[in-house]
Design a protein around this motif. Sequence first.
Motif, short mmCIF file in Angstrom:
data_model
loop_
_atom_site.label_atom_id
_atom_site.label_comp_id
_atom_site.label_asym_id
_atom_site.label_seq_id
_atom_site.Cartn_x
_atom_site.Cartn_y
_atom_site.Cartn_z
N SER A 188 -30.95 20.25 3.58
CA SER A 188 -30.67 19.08 4.42
C SER A 188 -29.29 19.18 5.06
O SER A 188 -29.12 18.86 6.24
CB SER A 188 -30.77 17.82 3.58
OG SER A 188 -32.05 17.67 3.02
N HIS A 189 -28.31 19.63 4.29
CA HIS A 189 -26.95 19.78 4.81
C HIS A 189 -26.91 20.83 5.93
O HIS A 189 -26.29 20.60 6.98
CB HIS A 189 -26.02 20.19 3.66
CG HIS A 189 -24.61 20.40 4.07
ND1 HIS A 189 -23.80 19.39 4.55
CD2 HIS A 189 -23.82 21.52 4.05
CE1 HIS A 189 -22.59 19.88 4.82
NE2 HIS A 189 -22.58 21.16 4.53
N VAL A 190 -27.58 21.93 5.71
CA VAL A 190 -27.58 23.00 6.71
C VAL A 190 -28.32 22.57 7.97
O VAL A 190 -27.81 22.74 9.09
CB VAL A 190 -28.21 24.28 6.12
CG1 VAL A 190 -28.43 25.32 7.22
CG2 VAL A 190 -27.32 24.86 5.03
N LEU A 191 -29.50 22.01 7.82
CA LEU A 191 -30.27 21.59 9.01
C LEU A 191 -29.58 20.45 9.75
O LEU A 191 -29.57 20.43 10.98
CB LEU A 191 -31.68 21.18 8.60
CG LEU A 191 -32.64 22.31 8.24
CD1 LEU A 191 -34.02 21.75 7.92
CD2 LEU A 191 -32.74 23.31 9.39
N GLY A 192 -29.00 19.52 9.00
CA GLY A 192 -28.27 18.44 9.66
C GLY A 192 -27.14 18.98 10.52
O GLY A 192 -26.91 18.52 11.64
N VAL A 215 -28.74 21.37 13.61
CA VAL A 215 -29.39 20.61 14.68
C VAL A 215 -28.37 19.77 15.45
O VAL A 215 -28.36 19.75 16.68
CB VAL A 215 -30.50 19.71 14.10
CG1 VAL A 215 -31.06 18.79 15.18
CG2 VAL A 215 -31.61 20.56 13.51
N SER A 216 -27.50 19.07 14.73
CA SER A 216 -26.52 18.21 15.42
C SER A 216 -25.55 19.02 16.27
O SER A 216 -25.27 18.66 17.42
CB SER A 216 -25.76 17.35 14.40
OG SER A 216 -25.04 18.16 13.49
N GLN A 217 -25.06 20.13 15.71
CA GLN A 217 -24.15 20.96 16.49
C GLN A 217 -24.89 21.72 17.59
O GLN A 217 -24.32 22.01 18.64
CB GLN A 217 -23.41 21.93 15.57
CG GLN A 217 -22.42 21.28 14.62
CD GLN A 217 -21.24 20.65 15.33
OE1 GLN A 217 -20.94 20.98 16.48
NE2 GLN A 217 -20.55 19.75 14.64
N VAL A 235 -26.63 12.10 14.61
CA VAL A 235 -27.78 13.00 14.70
C VAL A 235 -27.95 13.76 13.39
O VAL A 235 -29.07 13.89 12.86
CB VAL A 235 -27.62 13.99 15.88
CG1 VAL A 235 -28.73 15.05 15.85
CG2 VAL A 235 -27.65 13.24 17.20
N GLY A 236 -26.86 14.26 12.85
CA GLY A 236 -26.92 14.98 11.58
C GLY A 236 -27.44 14.12 10.44
O GLY A 236 -28.21 14.59 9.59
N HIS A 237 -27.03 12.86 10.42
CA HIS A 237 -27.52 11.95 9.37
C HIS A 237 -29.03 11.77 9.44
O HIS A 237 -29.73 11.82 8.43
CB HIS A 237 -26.84 10.59 9.51
CG HIS A 237 -25.37 10.61 9.22
ND1 HIS A 237 -24.48 9.72 9.78
CD2 HIS A 237 -24.63 11.44 8.43
CE1 HIS A 237 -23.26 9.99 9.34
NE2 HIS A 237 -23.32 11.02 8.53
#
Length: 220
Positions: free
Chosen positions: A97-101, A104-106, A177-179
């Motif tokens: 979740s941390h990596v995908l957040g 995707v956001s960046q 977005v990351g959240h």
Amino acid sequence: MGGFLRRYWMPLVFLGLFGAMWLVQVCVLPPDARHAVIAWASTNLANLAVNPVGTMVASAFVAEDAQGVLLVVAAIGLFPVTRRFGNLRAVVLVAVSHVLGTVVSQGIALVRLELGLLSDSIRTVPDVGPSYVLCAALVAAILYGSGRMQRLLPLAGWCALAPVLFQGLPSLEVAAVGHVVAMLTGALVGGLLLLLERRRTGAAAPAVRASAVRAAASES
């Protein structure tokens, strides 16, 4: 005590490292050094381009402020998730979740930068903190917690933070977005882990029944 440590080493290690970093930031480092640490650990476009792995790991344990609140929310999210899925699977859930957040956001920020919708300063904007980990843990605990209190406390924490977590989402701000991505990932990974657990339990049931039948037959 030893049993508790073995059962919950994942949240205890996370909370310990985050708390230790908090103390270092507040009690040891002067202001300039604190800013330097935040800049080094930020998962922004500039750092991800040169040190993606180190930045991903470090950013989860460094925060700009509100460390006390983050520490409490981490506890009410990570302990129920670990109780439900175990330490290693809880690590997988929050790490993915941390990596995908982050990615995707960046990634969205990079696309908007290339389209001329953002200024070049977005490359070095500070982006630290365990909020993606917390979002994933809270949502997974709410959905899959093993008891009522294991769900109600994370729900209360999520409701308290929701106004901050979604702030800036209409304008696609990186954190918001990351959240959202981290929440969705926590829900999906948690559901997948639950499905795998049920399949494994279902596959083991016939073998257990067969063993019981053989045992009964041998006794008779």
